[in-house]
Write a protein that holds these residues in place. Structure first.
Motif, PDB file in Angstrom:
ATOM      1  N   LEU A 270     -15.165  24.958  42.314  1.00 40.98           N
ATOM      2  CA  LEU A 270     -14.556  24.785  40.996  1.00 40.98           C
ATOM      3  C   LEU A 270     -15.570  25.116  39.906  1.00 40.98           C
ATOM      4  CD1 LEU A 270     -12.585  21.449  41.503  1.00 40.98           C
ATOM      5  CD2 LEU A 270     -11.676  23.756  41.447  1.00 40.98           C
ATOM      6  N   GLN A 271     -15.759  26.401  39.646  1.00 42.04           N
ATOM      7  CA  GLN A 271     -16.734  26.834  38.649  1.00 42.04           C
ATOM      8  C   GLN A 271     -16.440  26.287  37.262  1.00 42.04           C
ATOM      9  OE1 GLN A 271     -16.776  31.127  38.941  1.00 42.04           O
ATOM     10  NE2 GLN A 271     -18.546  31.081  40.303  1.00 42.04           N
ATOM     11  N   SER A 272     -15.188  25.988  36.974  1.00 39.28           N
ATOM     12  CA  SER A 272     -14.813  25.514  35.642  1.00 39.28           C
ATOM     13  C   SER A 272     -15.475  24.180  35.285  1.00 39.28           C
ATOM     14  CB  SER A 272     -13.292  25.382  35.536  1.00 39.28           C
ATOM     15  OG  SER A 272     -12.816  24.436  36.477  1.00 39.28           O
ATOM     16  N   LEU A 273     -15.949  23.431  36.269  1.00 41.46           N
ATOM     17  CA  LEU A 273     -16.587  22.138  36.014  1.00 41.46           C
ATOM     18  C   LEU A 273     -18.119  22.193  36.046  1.00 41.46           C
ATOM     19  CD1 LEU A 273     -14.259  19.808  38.124  1.00 41.46           C
ATOM     20  CD2 LEU A 273     -14.226  20.177  35.660  1.00 41.46           C
ATOM     21  N   ASP A 274     -18.685  23.364  36.347  1.00 39.47           N
ATOM     22  CA  ASP A 274     -20.138  23.492  36.500  1.00 39.47           C
ATOM     23  C   ASP A 274     -20.907  23.027  35.268  1.00 39.47           C
ATOM     24  OD1 ASP A 274     -19.663  24.520  39.000  1.00 39.47           O
ATOM     25  OD2 ASP A 274     -20.440  26.522  38.571  1.00 39.47           O
ATOM     26  N   ALA A 275     -20.516  23.474  34.090  1.00 39.79           N
ATOM     27  CA  ALA A 275     -21.253  23.135  32.867  1.00 39.79           C
ATOM     28  C   ALA A 275     -21.185  21.633  32.587  1.00 39.79           C
ATOM     29  CB  ALA A 275     -20.716  23.930  31.683  1.00 39.79           C
ATOM     30  N   ASP A 276     -19.996  21.037  32.726  1.00 40.63           N
ATOM     31  CA  ASP A 276     -19.833  19.611  32.447  1.00 40.63           C
ATOM     32  C   ASP A 276     -20.632  18.737  33.410  1.00 40.63           C
ATOM     33  OD1 ASP A 276     -18.113  20.116  30.329  1.00 40.63           O
ATOM     34  OD2 ASP A 276     -16.302  19.830  31.534  1.00 40.63           O
ATOM     35  N   LEU A 277     -20.656  19.112  34.688  1.00 44.34           N
ATOM     36  CA  LEU A 277     -21.311  18.288  35.702  1.00 44.34           C
ATOM     37  C   LEU A 277     -22.723  18.773  36.053  1.00 44.34           C
ATOM     38  CD1 LEU A 277     -18.231  17.549  37.973  1.00 44.34           C
ATOM     39  CD2 LEU A 277     -19.302  16.065  36.278  1.00 44.34           C
ATOM     40  N   LYS A 278     -23.176  19.838  35.391  1.00 44.48           N
ATOM     41  CA  LYS A 278     -24.557  20.336  35.495  1.00 44.48           C
ATOM     42  C   LYS A 278     -24.961  20.714  36.918  1.00 44.48           C
ATOM     43  CE  LYS A 278     -25.883  17.903  31.417  1.00 44.48           C
ATOM     44  NZ  LYS A 278     -25.901  16.580  30.940  1.00 44.48           N
ATOM     45  N   GLY A 279     -24.141  21.569  37.540  1.00 46.92           N
ATOM     46  CA  GLY A 279     -24.442  22.055  38.878  1.00 46.92           C
ATOM     47  C   GLY A 279     -23.265  22.815  39.431  1.00 46.92           C
ATOM     48  N   ASN A 280     -23.369  23.259  40.665  1.00 45.28           N
ATOM     49  CA  ASN A 280     -22.261  23.937  41.336  1.00 45.28           C
ATOM     50  C   ASN A 280     -21.324  22.883  41.897  1.00 45.28           C
ATOM     51  OD1 ASN A 280     -23.509  26.329  40.735  1.00 45.28           O
ATOM     52  ND2 ASN A 280     -24.337  26.638  42.775  1.00 45.28           N
ATOM     53  N   VAL A 281     -20.065  22.906  41.442  1.00 41.88           N
ATOM     54  CA  VAL A 281     -19.107  21.848  41.754  1.00 41.88           C
ATOM     55  C   VAL A 281     -18.117  22.300  42.825  1.00 41.88           C
ATOM     56  CG1 VAL A 281     -17.309  20.347  40.804  1.00 41.88           C
ATOM     57  CG2 VAL A 281     -19.306  20.950  39.404  1.00 41.88           C
ATOM     58  N   TYR A 282     -17.843  21.375  43.762  1.00 39.77           N
ATOM     59  CA  TYR A 282     -16.870  21.589  44.822  1.00 39.77           C
ATOM     60  C   TYR A 282     -15.960  20.368  44.894  1.00 39.77           C
ATOM     61  CZ  TYR A 282     -19.976  25.305  46.267  1.00 39.77           C
ATOM     62  OH  TYR A 282     -20.737  26.440  46.273  1.00 39.77           O
ATOM     63  N   ARG A 283     -14.656  20.602  44.905  1.00 40.12           N
ATOM     64  CA  ARG A 283     -13.701  19.523  45.152  1.00 40.12           C
ATOM     65  C   ARG A 283     -13.723  19.238  46.648  1.00 40.12           C
ATOM     66  NH1 ARG A 283      -8.641  21.712  43.863  1.00 40.12           N
ATOM     67  NH2 ARG A 283      -8.331  22.067  46.077  1.00 40.12           N
ATOM     68  N   MET A 284     -13.665  17.970  47.024  1.00 39.18           N
ATOM     69  CA  MET A 284     -13.730  17.565  48.419  1.00 39.18           C
ATOM     70  C   MET A 284     -12.346  17.129  48.873  1.00 39.18           C
ATOM     71  SD  MET A 284     -17.312  15.415  48.233  1.00 39.18           S
ATOM     72  CE  MET A 284     -17.441  15.174  50.009  1.00 39.18           C
ATOM     73  N   ASP A 285     -11.626  18.022  49.552  1.00 36.24           N
ATOM     74  CA  ASP A 285     -10.290  17.714  50.071  1.00 36.24           C
ATOM     75  C   ASP A 285     -10.443  17.038  51.430  1.00 36.24           C
ATOM     76  OD1 ASP A 285      -9.250  18.944  47.822  1.00 36.24           O
ATOM     77  OD2 ASP A 285      -8.796  20.823  48.855  1.00 36.24           O
ATOM     78  N   LYS A 286     -10.097  15.753  51.484  1.00 34.00           N
ATOM     79  CA  LYS A 286     -10.331  14.935  52.678  1.00 34.00           C
ATOM     80  C   LYS A 286      -9.211  15.065  53.703  1.00 34.00           C
ATOM     81  CE  LYS A 286      -9.777  10.476  52.505  1.00 34.00           C
ATOM     82  NZ  LYS A 286      -9.849   9.028  52.414  1.00 34.00           N
ATOM     83  N   THR A 287      -9.619  15.135  54.960  1.00 37.22           N
ATOM     84  CA  THR A 287      -8.724  15.047  56.109  1.00 37.22           C
ATOM     85  C   THR A 287      -9.226  13.883  56.950  1.00 37.22           C
ATOM     86  OG1 THR A 287      -8.391  17.436  56.131  1.00 37.22           O
ATOM     87  CG2 THR A 287      -7.822  16.249  58.128  1.00 37.22           C
ATOM     88  N   GLU A 288      -8.303  12.997  57.316  1.00 37.02           N
ATOM     89  CA  GLU A 288      -8.685  11.813  58.085  1.00 37.02           C
ATOM     90  C   GLU A 288      -7.634  11.576  59.167  1.00 37.02           C
ATOM     91  OE1 GLU A 288      -9.914   7.203  57.032  1.00 37.02           O
ATOM     92  OE2 GLU A 288      -9.403   8.582  55.435  1.00 37.02           O
ATOM     93  N   LYS A 289      -8.093  11.455  60.410  1.00 36.88           N
ATOM     94  CA  LYS A 289      -7.166  11.143  61.500  1.00 36.88           C
ATOM     95  C   LYS A 289      -7.873  10.256  62.513  1.00 36.88           C
ATOM     96  CE  LYS A 289      -7.937  15.746  63.288  1.00 36.88           C
ATOM     97  NZ  LYS A 289      -7.378  17.004  63.666  1.00 36.88           N
ATOM     98  N   PRO A 290      -7.097   9.420  63.216  1.00 37.43           N
ATOM     99  CA  PRO A 290      -7.697   8.490  64.181  1.00 37.43           C
ATOM    100  C   PRO A 290      -8.455   9.235  65.273  1.00 37.43           C
ATOM    101  CG  PRO A 290      -5.415   7.916  63.777  1.00 37.43           C
ATOM    102  CD  PRO A 290      -5.654   9.236  63.115  1.00 37.43           C
ATOM    103  N   LYS A 291      -9.595   8.670  65.656  1.00 38.67           N
ATOM    104  CA  LYS A 291     -10.371   9.231  66.760  1.00 38.67           C
ATOM    105  C   LYS A 291      -9.677   8.882  68.064  1.00 38.67           C
ATOM    106  CE  LYS A 291     -14.934   9.041  64.701  1.00 38.67           C
ATOM    107  NZ  LYS A 291     -16.270   8.419  64.729  1.00 38.67           N
ATOM    108  N   ASN A 292      -9.790   9.769  69.024  1.00 40.65           N
ATOM    109  CA  ASN A 292      -9.271   9.475  70.364  1.00 40.65           C
ATOM    110  C   ASN A 292     -10.215   8.514  71.038  1.00 40.65           C
ATOM    111  OD1 ASN A 292      -7.124  11.230  70.064  1.00 40.65           O
ATOM    112  ND2 ASN A 292      -8.267  12.972  70.853  1.00 40.65           N
ATOM    113  N   LYS A 293      -9.705   7.386  71.452  1.00 39.71           N
ATOM    114  CA  LYS A 293     -10.512   6.375  72.144  1.00 39.71           C
ATOM    115  C   LYS A 293     -10.463   6.619  73.646  1.00 39.71           C
ATOM    116  CE  LYS A 293     -11.421   3.798  68.516  1.00 39.71           C
ATOM    117  NZ  LYS A 293     -12.723   3.526  68.022  1.00 39.71           N
ATOM    118  N   LYS A 294     -11.610   6.604  74.285  1.00 42.21           N
ATOM    119  CA  LYS A 294     -11.665   6.747  75.735  1.00 42.21           C
ATOM    120  C   LYS A 294     -11.314   5.425  76.394  1.00 42.21           C
ATOM    121  CE  LYS A 294     -14.986  10.436  75.721  1.00 42.21           C
ATOM    122  NZ  LYS A 294     -16.294  10.928  76.120  1.00 42.21           N
ATOM    123  N   GLY A 295     -10.658   5.482  77.509  1.00 40.89           N
ATOM    124  CA  GLY A 295     -10.312   4.281  78.266  1.00 40.89           C
ATOM    125  C   GLY A 295      -8.956   3.700  77.900  1.00 40.89           C
ATOM    126  N   GLY A 296      -8.301   4.275  76.875  1.00 39.23           N
ATOM    127  CA  GLY A 296      -6.953   3.856  76.547  1.00 39.23           C
ATOM    128  C   GLY A 296      -6.841   2.609  75.706  1.00 39.23           C
TER     129      GLY A 296
END
Length: 129
Positions: free
Chosen positions: A100-126
Motif C-alpha cells: 500500500l504505497q499510498s500510506l508510505d509517507a504517513d507511516l514513514k516506511g514501506n507499508v503492507y496490509r496484513m490479510d490474515k488467514t486462520e484455521k485450526p491446526k490438525n491435531k495428531k492422535g484425534g
C-alpha cells in the motif's frame, strides 16, 4: 512517475506465525522485501482492526527489530499476538502482505496490509488438548 514493480504486488508475499509466536517470513518474501537483520519494523492497526506492517526507514522507538535465523527472517511477536487474541498455538495463522504505497509517507516506511488467514491446526492422535 512511480514503477509498479512485481516485487510489490507478488502473491508470494507471505508471513506465518509459528507456535512460539514468531512472525516468520518465507525466504522468497525476505528477498523480495529486502529484509535485513535488525531492520526496524512497525505494526499498526486501524479503527476497523486491519493490521499493517511498516518496514521503517529510520530507527523508531516503537519499532521491533527483524531477526535472522539461517536463511529466514522473523520477528518475535508472541506478546503482541496474545494481546490481540490471535491463537497461534491452536491455529495455523498466516498473513498475505499487500503493498500500500499510498500510506508510505504517513507511516514513514514501506507499508503492507496484513490479510490474515486462520484455521485450526490438525491435531495428531484425534484428541484436542
Amino acid at each position: 512517475m512511480r514503477v509498479l514493480s512485481v516485487r510489490d504486488y507478488s502473491e508470494r508475499l507471505r508471513a506465518s506465525v509459528q507456535s512460539d509466536g514468531r512472525l516468520n517470513f518465507a525466504e522468497d518474501t525476505g528477498k523480495t522485501l529486502l529484509l535485513e537483520d535488525k531492520l526496524p519494523i512497525k505494526f499498526c492497526m486501524d479503527d476497523d482492526d486491519v493490521m499493517y506492517m511498516v518496514l521503517a526507514k529510520n530507527d523508531d522507538e516503537d519499532a521491533f527489530k527483524i531477526r535472522k535465523s539461517g536463511s529466514y527472517f522473523y520477528v518475535p511477536l508472541a506478546l503482541l499476538f496474545d494481546s490481540l487474541g490471535i491463537d497461534y498455538v491452536n491455529n495455523s495463522v498466516s498473513f498475505r502482505l499487500v503493498r500500500l504505497q499510498s500510506l508510505d509517507a504517513d507511516l514513514k516506511g514501506n507499508v503492507y496490509r496484513m490479510d490474515k488467514t486462520e484455521k485450526p491446526k490438525n491435531k495428531k492422535g484425534g484428541e484436542n488438548m
